[in-house]
Design a protein around this motif. Structure first.
Motif, PDB file in Angstrom:
ATOM      1  N   CYS A 247      18.790 -37.987  26.452  1.00  0.00           N
ATOM      2  CA  CYS A 247      18.479 -37.999  25.026  1.00  0.00           C
ATOM      3  C   CYS A 247      19.280 -36.887  24.354  1.00  0.00           C
ATOM      4  CB  CYS A 247      16.977 -37.779  24.874  1.00  0.00           C
ATOM      5  SG  CYS A 247      16.403 -37.612  23.200  1.00  0.00           S
ATOM      6  N   LYS A 248      20.182 -37.279  23.460  1.00  0.00           N
ATOM      7  CA  LYS A 248      20.967 -36.256  22.741  1.00  0.00           C
ATOM      8  C   LYS A 248      20.374 -35.990  21.357  1.00  0.00           C
ATOM      9  CE  LYS A 248      24.603 -35.462  25.527  1.00  0.00           C
ATOM     10  NZ  LYS A 248      25.822 -36.241  25.565  1.00  0.00           N
ATOM     11  N   THR A 249      19.703 -37.010  20.827  1.00  0.00           N
ATOM     12  CA  THR A 249      19.049 -36.874  19.517  1.00  0.00           C
ATOM     13  C   THR A 249      17.644 -37.431  19.639  1.00  0.00           C
ATOM     14  OG1 THR A 249      21.203 -37.420  18.559  1.00  0.00           O
ATOM     15  CG2 THR A 249      19.313 -37.414  17.063  1.00  0.00           C
ATOM     16  N   VAL A 261       7.863 -26.475  21.952  1.00  0.00           N
ATOM     17  CA  VAL A 261       8.047 -26.512  23.410  1.00  0.00           C
ATOM     18  C   VAL A 261       8.652 -25.216  23.921  1.00  0.00           C
ATOM     19  CG1 VAL A 261       8.277 -29.009  23.522  1.00  0.00           C
ATOM     20  CG2 VAL A 261      10.311 -27.630  23.210  1.00  0.00           C
ATOM     21  N   PHE A 262       8.212 -24.860  25.096  1.00  0.00           N
ATOM     22  CA  PHE A 262       8.747 -23.649  25.714  1.00  0.00           C
ATOM     23  C   PHE A 262       9.899 -24.026  26.647  1.00  0.00           C
ATOM     24  CE2 PHE A 262       8.821 -20.889  29.489  1.00  0.00           C
ATOM     25  CZ  PHE A 262       9.263 -19.728  28.868  1.00  0.00           C
ATOM     26  N   ILE A 263      11.055 -23.448  26.367  1.00  0.00           N
ATOM     27  CA  ILE A 263      12.211 -23.656  27.245  1.00  0.00           C
ATOM     28  C   ILE A 263      12.548 -22.289  27.839  1.00  0.00           C
ATOM     29  CG2 ILE A 263      14.643 -24.357  27.357  1.00  0.00           C
ATOM     30  CD1 ILE A 263      13.047 -26.729  26.495  1.00  0.00           C
ATOM     31  N   PRO A 264      12.612 -22.177  29.173  1.00  0.00           N
ATOM     32  CA  PRO A 264      12.867 -20.859  29.763  1.00  0.00           C
ATOM     33  C   PRO A 264      14.284 -20.347  29.459  1.00  0.00           C
ATOM     34  CG  PRO A 264      12.431 -22.542  31.469  1.00  0.00           C
ATOM     35  CD  PRO A 264      12.413 -23.228  30.154  1.00  0.00           C
ATOM     36  N   LEU A 269      14.889 -26.208  22.356  1.00  0.00           N
ATOM     37  CA  LEU A 269      15.042 -27.657  22.477  1.00  0.00           C
ATOM     38  C   LEU A 269      16.365 -28.138  21.868  1.00  0.00           C
ATOM     39  CD1 LEU A 269      13.893 -30.427  23.243  1.00  0.00           C
ATOM     40  CD2 LEU A 269      12.663 -30.439  21.065  1.00  0.00           C
ATOM     41  N   SER A 270      16.709 -27.609  20.686  1.00  0.00           N
ATOM     42  CA  SER A 270      17.942 -28.069  20.024  1.00  0.00           C
ATOM     43  C   SER A 270      19.152 -27.818  20.918  1.00  0.00           C
ATOM     44  CB  SER A 270      18.135 -27.351  18.692  1.00  0.00           C
ATOM     45  OG  SER A 270      17.014 -27.562  17.891  1.00  0.00           O
ATOM     46  N   GLN A 271      19.203 -26.601  21.472  1.00  0.00           N
ATOM     47  CA  GLN A 271      20.348 -26.272  22.349  1.00  0.00           C
ATOM     48  C   GLN A 271      20.366 -27.169  23.592  1.00  0.00           C
ATOM     49  OE1 GLN A 271      20.596 -22.129  23.465  1.00  0.00           O
ATOM     50  NE2 GLN A 271      20.143 -21.469  21.380  1.00  0.00           N
ATOM     51  N   THR A 274      21.678 -30.590  22.841  1.00  0.00           N
ATOM     52  CA  THR A 274      23.136 -30.578  22.712  1.00  0.00           C
ATOM     53  C   THR A 274      23.796 -30.488  24.082  1.00  0.00           C
ATOM     54  OG1 THR A 274      22.756 -29.308  20.717  1.00  0.00           O
ATOM     55  CG2 THR A 274      25.027 -29.429  21.463  1.00  0.00           C
ATOM     56  N   GLN A 275      23.185 -29.696  24.952  1.00  0.00           N
ATOM     57  CA  GLN A 275      23.813 -29.487  26.267  1.00  0.00           C
ATOM     58  C   GLN A 275      23.513 -30.620  27.258  1.00  0.00           C
ATOM     59  OE1 GLN A 275      22.691 -25.547  27.463  1.00  0.00           O
ATOM     60  NE2 GLN A 275      23.742 -24.630  25.705  1.00  0.00           N
ATOM     61  N   GLY A 276      22.750 -31.604  26.817  1.00  0.00           N
ATOM     62  CA  GLY A 276      22.509 -32.781  27.677  1.00  0.00           C
ATOM     63  C   GLY A 276      21.452 -32.558  28.731  1.00  0.00           C
ATOM     64  N   ASN A 277      20.534 -31.629  28.473  1.00  0.00           N
ATOM     65  CA  ASN A 277      19.499 -31.340  29.477  1.00  0.00           C
ATOM     66  C   ASN A 277      18.146 -31.978  29.142  1.00  0.00           C
ATOM     67  OD1 ASN A 277      21.185 -29.810  31.104  1.00  0.00           O
ATOM     68  ND2 ASN A 277      20.849 -27.971  29.847  1.00  0.00           N
ATOM     69  N   ILE A 278      18.120 -32.867  28.152  1.00  0.00           N
ATOM     70  CA  ILE A 278      16.856 -33.473  27.732  1.00  0.00           C
ATOM     71  C   ILE A 278      16.905 -34.979  28.030  1.00  0.00           C
ATOM     72  CG2 ILE A 278      15.333 -33.939  25.761  1.00  0.00           C
ATOM     73  CD1 ILE A 278      15.367 -30.994  26.605  1.00  0.00           C
ATOM     74  N   TYR A 279      15.795 -35.503  28.521  1.00  0.00           N
ATOM     75  CA  TYR A 279      15.689 -36.925  28.891  1.00  0.00           C
ATOM     76  C   TYR A 279      14.456 -37.526  28.227  1.00  0.00           C
ATOM     77  CZ  TYR A 279      19.247 -35.593  32.172  1.00  0.00           C
ATOM     78  OH  TYR A 279      20.419 -35.131  32.702  1.00  0.00           O
ATOM     79  N   LEU A 280      14.513 -38.838  28.033  1.00  0.00           N
ATOM     80  CA  LEU A 280      13.435 -39.515  27.301  1.00  0.00           C
ATOM     81  C   LEU A 280      13.020 -40.780  28.054  1.00  0.00           C
ATOM     82  CD1 LEU A 280      11.871 -39.882  24.499  1.00  0.00           C
ATOM     83  CD2 LEU A 280      13.798 -41.350  23.849  1.00  0.00           C
ATOM     84  N   SER A 281      11.707 -40.998  28.130  1.00  0.00           N
ATOM     85  CA  SER A 281      11.192 -42.297  28.578  1.00  0.00           C
ATOM     86  C   SER A 281      10.342 -42.841  27.440  1.00  0.00           C
ATOM     87  CB  SER A 281      10.355 -42.144  29.851  1.00  0.00           C
ATOM     88  OG  SER A 281      11.202 -41.850  30.936  1.00  0.00           O
TER      89      SER A 281
END
Ligand code: FE2
Length: 667
Positions: A247-249, A261-264, A269-271, A274-281
């Motif tokens: 998921c890019k957008t 959301v907490f990202i370590p 989340l926005s970054q 962009t970096q391609g580390n987010i996925y969606l089901s």
């Protein structure tokens, strides 16, 4: 006089013998033999017997044989399963006639010599006539039926036992299934579980359903099912690896913000998007459909959106869940930082939605029902002597029989799914399948394209992809070798009228003539045919194994994959508890039936034929037979590699180990 040595190979399966007199006639380019009795009182199962057929002169090149089994006056009629006939001519040439079917009537049956022939290769009028007769008979025997509107067409039949004998389960498989069903249900009956509509009082009680039937993985799931990493793992390597995508957008209807959301490691989340580390089901396929009423109680089916994050340590973790498609105040976005039961309840609703999406779309539609169209189209359009028939027929075994059973026992009016699953109501089931069919694309059925389109090429620890791509490549190489042997150029593909009616039938009856699917409507070039035949074999074997074989592993512990839920999803945070969770999970009898079904459908039959094993010798020529051997060697090698890889995994991924992949959709 000249003599022909006729060797008859009878199969070893139960009831394959015959006490009826069998006659044979040899038909060659220079004439026919007399109809000759094969002088045996009994032809025993497993026997190989040689007879002599004498003729005044050589018959020239043998084109076909005619066989009939005559019911003798006082003897009972029986069924004879003949594998093949081998004939040595006076000129010392060997001809092989593949049969591989039951002969259970007194009609005359014609079988062609095994060298593959395309329709334009036929150079004898008797061969051409036999070809036309065979297809004409098959089109009468195998007719289409529009079973559910908007879904692939099926064979017209009155249940599995009305199918031609060779399409039915063997005696062995029938007996094993009957035994497993009877013993599994009897055990649950004895424990008083099948008739108990009460809710579970504790999670520990669920453990009693199939205490000693667990697999190592179902036991592991029972221990770890609440953990976020296992929840995320199942999107990649669980029973349904077909939904997740990069998921890019964010979708507009899933308004997760950076501060939610907490990202370590100081990222957000926005970054990460962009970096391609987010996925969606996204379970939008299930949106807006009425859920079932089970035992008089309204059930609940949601259409969740799940956001996942790939952390720097390569672990995939869920970071947000919205249970309904439309954002609203009463549709909160659940987060891992919420209370234990809010977050766990949200995950349970996702897993329950996944049960419906997995069973109806990924499993039933995209493997069982498509495979059925591939089988019926093959039988209606390609004669036994056609090279594509020889290539594909091993990948059709038992498919029509299991689908007939499924239409009655799973999704029929009194089926387990219909009665007990959240999506079991007829209208809902139909809509989900029709929506799923309209969103199928040819690319989504071809794993290299599918992985690229879902942008999952580099997601770590994705064994379905790793093993699936290797299998695709091995199948592709084998199919390419066989097809290039028979089709030396594109023109030969384009002018094969039988091939064209085969693909036209598939386009019409599997994909309901929807051009947006991208399914070929005709073949014009060799590579198109190679890719399509690869997809057919991959779908019937590997894809089915990937979505079928883990059913008990991931559904055996019911809370991990409830078939239905009996309380609505929470509309605000802070309203859940262990008590509400237990009231939400399906009651005791629904749980017991669901677990028994998953157990039964994950069992391997003793007459299982693994991918690349070809006990029936449909090809007579040396090159395709050699290609089959090489195919098996490559699959064996892959099996060793997968086993080595699995040794270092916490959860070994075994579903696409070639040894566990059946040649066809057979369960
Ligand atoms: Fe299946």
């Amino acid at each position: 006089m000249v003599d022909y040595e006729v060797t008859v190979y009878t199969d070893d399966r139960v009831n394959a013998s015959t006490v009826n007199p069998v006659h044979i006639k040899l038909v060659g380019t220079n004439g026919d033999s007399e109809r000759t009795w094969l002088k045996s009182l009994i032809i025993f199962r497993g026997s190989v017997t040689t007879y002599t057929v004498s003729c005044p002169n050589s018959l020239g090149h043998l084109v076909l044989i005619e066989l009939d089994k005559w019911q003798f006056f006082l003897l009972p009629g029986d069924a004879w399963f003949l594998n093949k006939v081998e004939i040595k001519s006076p000129e010392k040439d060997i001809y092989i006639f593949p049969v591989y079917c039951w002969i259970n009537d007194s009609e005359t049956h014609r079988f062609r010599e095994g060298t593959a022939l395309k329709v334009f290769d036929e150079n004898s009028s008797i061969g051409q006539y036999a070809r036309e007769q065979e297809l004409s008979q098959r089109r009468a025997d195998y007719r289409w039926n529009s079973y559910y509107p908007g879904t692939p067409h099926a064979i017209k039949a009155d249940g599995a036992l009305s199918l031609p004998d060779e399409l039915q389960f063997s005696f062995t498989k029938t007996t094993e299934i009957a035994f497993s069903t009877a013993t599994g249900l009897a055990e649950l009956q004895l424990k008083g579980l099948l008739d108990n509509p009460e809710n579970w009082e504790s999670l520990d009680d669920i453990n009693d359903v199939f205490r000693h039937k667990g697999t190592p993985l179902s036991d592991y799931v029972q221990e770890h099912w609440k953990e976020d990493w296992l929840f995320a793992y199942q999107f990649l390597n669980g029973g349904n690896p077909t939904l997740i995508r990069r998921c890019k957008t964010l979708p507009e209807n899933f308004p997760v913000t950076d501060d939610m959301v907490f990202i370590p490691d100081g990222s957000n989340l926005s970054q990460e998007l962009t970096q391609g580390n987010i996925y969606l089901s996204d379970y939008k396929n299930l949106d807006g459909l009425p859920a079932n009423i089970v035992q008089g109680i309204q059930q609940y089916l949601t259409a969740p959106l799940v956001l996942l994050h790939k952390r720097p340590d390569d672990k995939l973790m869920p970071i947000a869940i919205q249970l309904k498609q439309t954002p609203a105040e009463d549709n909160p976005i659940f987060l891992p930082t919420d209370s234990t039961y809010d977050w766990l309840t949200a995950k349970i609703f996702v897993r329950s939605a996944d049960f419906s999406e997995h069973q109806l779309n990924a499993h039933l539609l995209r493997t069982h029902l498509l495979a059925e169209v591939f089988v019926v189209s093959l039988l209606r359009n390609l004669p036994m002597v056609h090279p594509l028939y020889k290539l594909l027929i091993p990948h059709t075994r038992y498919t029509l029989h299991i689908n007939e059973i499924g239409r009655i026992r799973l999704i029929g009016p009194t089926g387990v799914f219909t009665n007990f699953a959240a999506a079991g109501g007829r209208e809902t089931m139909l809509k989900i399948m029709a929506r799923s069919l309209s969103s199928i694309t040819y690319r989504s059925l071809c794993i290299p394209d599918d992985i690229a389109d879902r942008d999952l090429q580099d997601v770590p620890n994705f064994y379905y992809r790793d093993d699936g791509l290797q299998l695709w490549n091995i199948i592709f190489k084998f199919v390419q070798g066989v097809i290039q042997y028979y089709y030396k150029n594109d023109k030969k593909v384009a002018r094969d009228s039988e091939l064209q009616t085969w693909i036209a039938d598939i386009f019409e009856h599997a994909f309901l003539s929807q051009p947006q699917t991208g399914i070929p409507q005709r073949f014009t070039a060799v590579p198109e045919l190679v890719k399509f035949a690869t997809m057919v074999i991959f779908t019937c074997s590997c894809q089915h194994a990937a979505v079928n074989n883990g059913q008990f592993d991931f559904c055996g512990w019911m809370p991990n994959t409830p078939a239905t839920l009996q309380r609505p999803p929470p509309t605000e945070k802070g309203t859940t508890s262990e008590a509400t969770m237990l009231q939400t999970l399906p009651p005791i009898n629904v749980t017991a039936r669901g677990m028994a079904t998953a157990w039964l459908l994950s069992r391997q039959s003793s007459d299982f034929v693994p991918l690349g094993h070809y006990p029936e010798e449909h090809f007579s020529e040396a090159i395709p037979r050699q290609l089959q051997k090489e195919f098996k060697v490559e699959l064996d090698r892959l099996s060793i590699t997968i086993n080595e890889r699995n040794k270092s995994l916490e959860i070994p991924y075994t579903y696409l180990d070639p040894k566990n992949v059946e040649n066809s959709v057979a369960i």
